[in-house]
Design a protein around this motif. Sequence first.
Motif, PDB file in Angstrom:
ATOM      1  N   PRO A  65       0.799  -1.229   0.000  1.00 10.57           N
ATOM      2  CA  PRO A  65       0.000   0.000   0.000  1.00 10.57           C
ATOM      3  C   PRO A  65       0.835   1.285   0.000  1.00 10.57           C
ATOM      4  N   PHE A  66       2.094   1.196   0.446  1.00  6.30           N
ATOM      5  CA  PHE A  66       2.949   2.377   0.405  1.00  6.30           C
ATOM      6  C   PHE A  66       3.277   2.791  -1.032  1.00  6.30           C
ATOM      7  N   SER A 114       0.720  12.149  -1.296  1.00  6.24           N
ATOM      8  CA  SER A 114      -0.609  12.174  -1.907  1.00  6.24           C
ATOM      9  C   SER A 114      -0.832  10.889  -2.707  1.00  6.24           C
ATOM     10  N   ARG A 115      -2.076  10.576  -2.976  1.00  2.00           N
ATOM     11  CA  ARG A 115      -2.431   9.370  -3.728  1.00  2.00           C
ATOM     12  C   ARG A 115      -2.029   9.523  -5.195  1.00  2.00           C
ATOM     13  N   ILE A 116      -1.612   8.398  -5.811  1.00  3.16           N
ATOM     14  CA  ILE A 116      -1.245   8.428  -7.216  1.00  3.16           C
ATOM     15  C   ILE A 116      -2.495   8.256  -8.072  1.00  3.16           C
ATOM     16  N   LEU A 117      -2.414   8.741  -9.297  1.00  5.57           N
ATOM     17  CA  LEU A 117      -3.495   8.577 -10.262  1.00  5.57           C
ATOM     18  C   LEU A 117      -2.909   7.918 -11.492  1.00  5.57           C
TER      19      LEU A 117
END
Length: 89
Positions: free
Chosen positions: A68-69, A77-80
């Motif tokens: 999850p890392f 921030s979350r990747i897209l």
Amino acid sequence: MLSFVGFLVQSVLLLQRRIVEFAILRTMGLSYWQLGGLIAFEQIFLIVAGNRRRGTLLGLQIGALMLPFLELTERGSRILPPFIITTQW
């Protein structure tokens, strides 16, 4: 046979990478026999865990813990697009 060769190569590479660690253990007072026993225990543990399907279960657990890392950028921030963990059986 291929698994044995792969394990042998992994063992040699592991020993080469851990030379400093072994030197520190020797400095702390471990004898050659104790150091050899430590290495043998580690290798036997890997063989037994891998052969009893614990390797698969352990791999899945470690994957669930560490992967999850990978869905975070260096700034947190979350990747897209989102990172999706799948296991291809």
